[in-house]
Design a protein around this motif. Sequence first.
Motif: not given
Length: 320
Positions: A206-208, A225-234
């Motif tokens: 949604h945000v990308y 909060v939400c990088p394109f790769v990684g950080g899935d559980d943020n």
Amino acid sequence: MELLLRLAAVALVAAAFVAADGTGTLSPSFYDATCPGLQPAVRRGVAQAVKKEARMGASLLRLFFHDCFVQGCDASILLDDTANFTGEKSAAPNANSLRGYEVIDAIKAEVEASCKATVSCADIVALAARDAVNLLGGPSWPVLLGRRDALMTTKAAAEDSLPSPTSRLPQLLHSFSKKGLNARDLVALSGAHSVGMAHCSNFREHVYKDTKINMTYAAQLRAKVCPFVGGDDNLAPLELQKPDKFDNGFFNDVITGQVLLRTDQELLGSSGSHGTTDALVREYAANADRFAAEFAMAMIKLGNMAVQDGEVRLNCRRPN
């Protein structure tokens, strides 16, 4: 006064559901004689959990929704995997996401101590959801009781039944319609996202990729909060202003394009015959009492997907 009148109408809706129930078993007073301390016990357990962590209130509400949407409100969501079936907990919409199992376990243990083999886990989940909403500042409503607990479930059932966080509005309307819920129910129940948080993995697309999102808001989420790769559980809050208070602020966030999930933003600005949800979003944003009352009515309707076939589990995590 308006809210009191609307909640009085909610009580009449609950009474109508009781009258319409063919088995005659669903009733707010189902345990009055057999377990009179049930509702105070559930509220105490939920109050302790919410006091410790306000987000748990949202988690208990979500647990109820995910339970009812899969083969009815039968506590199937609580079942651990067995040698005979793989349950709902590991399904994509639930894995590493649903919480509150331990809260239900603790309440069930207290209830069993005073009312052995009497109260279903499904009814405890329904009462906990109501109390969680109310303790976070939302409405209360009469919970119809008398459900039974499922003997089994499947991971596939959950993945087939639960809406995806990336669903478009026609898919959402179809999914709710299959459960006997209409567009007003969809919008009202989406207001549950007034409280709680979501993982980056559920709102990254949604945000990308989406264009209906507020671009400044999206940029902040991408950066913090939400990088394109990684950080899935943020985690990020589902409502911007008061994520621990159940109110109608979520609908103002929808109007300004500042909601985490595509499913929430889909409620506004969709073309064609689905435009009716736009009016409902604006109606609830402008009238907190109307939203509170209609959310309560939708929860009664959702909870009426009750199951009378089954058992009263002694342990909510496994069949007897």
